[in-house]
Structure formats: C-alpha cells, structure tokens
Design a protein around this motif. Structure first.
Motif, mmCIF file in Angstrom:
data_model
loop_
_atom_site.group_PDB
_atom_site.id
_atom_site.type_symbol
_atom_site.label_atom_id
_atom_site.label_comp_id
_atom_site.label_asym_id
_atom_site.label_seq_id
_atom_site.Cartn_x
_atom_site.Cartn_y
_atom_site.Cartn_z
ATOM 1 N N ASP A 250 46.368 43.605 39.218
ATOM 2 C CA ASP A 250 45.418 43.469 40.520
ATOM 3 C C ASP A 250 44.484 42.135 40.077
ATOM 4 O O ASP A 250 43.705 42.049 39.118
ATOM 5 N N THR A 251 44.756 40.985 40.989
ATOM 6 C CA THR A 251 44.099 39.805 40.441
ATOM 7 C C THR A 251 42.745 39.644 41.360
ATOM 8 O O THR A 251 42.041 38.752 41.155
ATOM 9 N N PHE A 252 42.343 40.799 41.997
ATOM 10 C CA PHE A 252 41.305 40.522 42.894
ATOM 11 C C PHE A 252 40.067 41.374 42.271
ATOM 12 O O PHE A 252 40.423 42.547 41.814
ATOM 13 N N PRO A 253 39.007 40.853 42.333
ATOM 14 C CA PRO A 253 37.808 41.522 41.752
ATOM 15 C C PRO A 253 37.640 42.963 42.337
ATOM 16 O O PRO A 253 37.108 43.951 41.676
ATOM 17 N N THR A 254 37.590 42.955 43.779
ATOM 18 C CA THR A 254 37.458 44.203 44.409
ATOM 19 C C THR A 254 38.422 44.412 45.766
ATOM 20 O O THR A 254 39.028 43.497 46.002
ATOM 21 N N GLU A 255 38.274 45.462 46.322
ATOM 22 C CA GLU A 255 39.187 45.801 47.232
ATOM 23 C C GLU A 255 39.102 44.936 48.517
ATOM 24 O O GLU A 255 39.965 44.537 49.095
ATOM 25 N N ALA A 256 37.639 44.630 48.908
ATOM 26 C CA ALA A 256 37.424 44.238 49.941
ATOM 27 C C ALA A 256 37.918 42.595 49.869
ATOM 28 O O ALA A 256 38.461 42.043 50.852
ATOM 29 N N ASP A 257 37.694 42.121 48.621
ATOM 30 C CA ASP A 257 38.562 40.544 48.640
ATOM 31 C C ASP A 257 39.838 40.574 48.745
ATOM 32 O O ASP A 257 40.460 39.530 49.331
ATOM 33 N N ARG A 258 40.505 41.863 48.286
ATOM 34 C CA ARG A 258 42.003 41.651 48.534
ATOM 35 C C ARG A 258 42.318 41.807 49.938
ATOM 36 O O ARG A 258 43.141 40.835 50.336
ATOM 37 N N GLN A 259 41.501 42.604 50.707
ATOM 38 C CA GLN A 259 41.785 42.771 52.165
ATOM 39 C C GLN A 259 41.509 41.402 52.802
ATOM 40 O O GLN A 259 42.153 41.005 53.841
ATOM 41 N N ARG A 260 40.509 40.754 52.339
ATOM 42 C CA ARG A 260 40.012 39.502 53.163
ATOM 43 C C ARG A 260 41.222 38.489 52.750
ATOM 44 O O ARG A 260 41.716 37.751 53.772
ATOM 45 N N ALA A 261 41.760 38.339 51.602
ATOM 46 C CA ALA A 261 42.906 37.506 51.250
ATOM 47 C C ALA A 261 44.182 37.874 52.133
ATOM 48 O O ALA A 261 44.836 36.940 52.677
ATOM 49 N N LEU A 262 44.571 39.184 52.227
ATOM 50 C CA LEU A 262 45.610 39.395 53.088
ATOM 51 C C LEU A 262 45.443 39.190 54.318
ATOM 52 O O LEU A 262 46.254 38.739 55.316
ATOM 53 N N LYS A 263 44.239 39.299 55.095
ATOM 54 C CA LYS A 263 43.860 38.884 56.475
ATOM 55 C C LYS A 263 44.361 37.406 56.851
ATOM 56 O O LYS A 263 44.610 37.049 57.703
ATOM 57 N N ALA A 264 43.609 36.654 55.811
ATOM 58 C CA ALA A 264 43.763 35.143 55.871
ATOM 59 C C ALA A 264 45.195 34.646 55.920
ATOM 60 O O ALA A 264 45.772 33.853 56.495
#
Length: 284
Positions: A250-264
C-alpha cells in the motif's frame, strides 16, 4: 726643535691628504664611445669572424652581436667631452642691459581686408526675375551682378554670445550634505512603513468600492466546456483463488488519499491512451 719641525711636517702632510683630490673632466667622464673596429676584436669574442673583415661590418647594428656582460653597441660614434649637446641660441636682444634700457613693444600686423560672402539667394532671385534659368545664363548673371553680404547682415559668421543673467554662477552644484540625524533616527524606515500602510489602505478601499457584477449565466458552450463524458469502468480479471486475497503493498498514507488518486485517474481515462488508460494524452 727638531721634534717640533717633524710634527709640523706631519700635520701638513695630513692636511694635504684630507683635502679633496681635484680631477679633470676627462678623468671623471668616460671616454667617448665609438664603433668597434677590427683592432678591438679579440679571440673568443662574439663578433670574431672568419675571412675578410672590414671596419664597416661593425657599423651595421643588424650584424653586430651583443658581447656577454656588455651593453649593445649601436655602431654610432659620439663626440668627445668638449662637445655641447643641444641648440645654441644666440643672444640678439642685447641681454639684461638692453631689456632695462628699452622695451620692444609688439607691433600689430596690419590685417588684410576680409572678403565678403556671396549672396547666392539674392543673385538666384534676380536671375529668375530676369528670366534666366539655364546654368550658363546664371553664371553670366553672377559675373555681371556680384552681390555680397555686408558685415552687418552676415549673421551666420557673426554670432553673439547668449544673454546671461548678472547673478549667474558657473560650475556644478555641490552635493547636499548627508542627513546623519535622519539616518541615526531611522527616519527613512519610518517613512517607508507609512508609505506601505497608506498603500495597503488604498488597496482595501478600492476593493470595497469595486462594483459587484450581476450573476453570470452559463451558455451551452460553457457547459460543454466543463462537461466530462462518463467512463465505463471494466472490472479487472482476477484468478479465482486470488480474489479474496488482500493487497500486500500500500503506497498511499491513508485510504482517503487512495480514493482521491483513483478518482483523478478515472476522470483522466477518457483522454489517455493504452489498455489501462495510463499512457500519454490523446490531445496535445
């Protein structure tokens, strides 16, 4: 008595020895330099030559070599000690007695009459009035009617100095003295702070007085410019026995950052290339 005489003789001898020795000019000054000759050449010298040797060969500065430890010979013969260098000025004014007894006043030379300038404007005007237009006719007219500009009318040659006020001071103004008291009291810093405050106050006042425009209505072109076409997401294929296995990295610090990157990433899939839509943009 003999002892007294011997002491007196010794005293005179000592006085003679203490007196400075007078030398002549020929003893003080070196002998005049002259060019090398065949008789001056010794074996082992730089200018020793084989074959026929003449004195004229040592008078050429391009041929004469420099002797070790000696100045270069210029092959010029100098006069003796009795020669006086410089220009001898003969006294034609009579010396001091003539200067005291009489005084020669400089007589102003008579000035030649100044030739007046030709008035070509007046001559051309007269030639035109007489009906003469060719170069030959103008030349003959100028020979017959030689009009000159008088000294009173010659303003081009006679330039008067510009009028200056009587109290005018010439030169460059002196630089004003440095205000040390203002520097020590930080007066310039206070002025700068006051200017900055006045500038900020003017900016705030301008923002308050700025007219608020009405509501802007969107047109169809503006809506289409902001529209993003929906992207159909295809589920990735997974092997049956790996479907329930979680991720190990998991290269994202939090789950919110992961969802934001997937959305972009999903928003940019429409304009990217490749199977997974991760390549370059299709538009420049």
């Amino acid at each position: 008595m003999p002892e007294a005489r011997s002491s007196g003789l010794d005293l005179t001898r000592w006085r003679k020895q203490q007196q400075p020795v007078r030398r002549t000019v020929s003893q003080v000054c070196p002998p005049p330099r002259r060019p090398l000759t065949v008789a001056d050449i010794r074996p082992g010298m730089e200018n020793e030559r084989l074959g026929v040797v003449r004195d004229s060969m040592f008078q050429n500065p391009l041929i004469v070599k420099v002797e070790l430890g000696k100045p270069r010979e210029r092959s010029y013969s100098l006069p003796g000690i009795n020669f006086n260098y410089g220009l001898y000025i003969r006294g034609l004014d009579g010396g001091v007695p003539e200067a005291i007894g009489s005084w020669n006043v400089f007589k102003q030379q008579p000035t030649c009459p100044h030739e007046l300038t030709r008035n070509y404007i007046a001559m051309n005007r007269g030639a035109v009035k007489a009906g003469l237009v060719t170069a030959r006719e103008n030349l003959l007219y100028r020979q017959l009617n030689d009009i000159r500009i008088s000294d009173q009318d010659d303003r081009r040659l006679k330039k008067e100095p510009p009028p200056l006020p009587p109290n005018m001071t010439f030169g460059i103004r002196a630089r004003p003295s440095t205000p040390f008291f203002d520097l020590l009291q930080h007066r310039y810093l206070q002025l700068w702070v006051q200017e900055q405050k006045a500038t900020q106050k003017a900016i705030k006042l301008e923002k308050k007085q700025k007219v608020v425009l009405g509501k802007l209505y969107e047109t169809r072109s503006s809506q289409l410019r902001k529209y993003k076409p929906p992207v159909k997401l295809d589920t990735l294929w997974h092997m049956p026995h790996f479907q329930k296995v979680g991720r190990h990295l998991d290269t994202f610090p939090t789950e919110a950052d992961r969802q934001r990157a997937l959305k972009a990433h999903r928003e940019e899939c429409a304009v990217r290339q490749g199977t997974l839509r991760m390549g370059n943009y299709t538009h420049p």
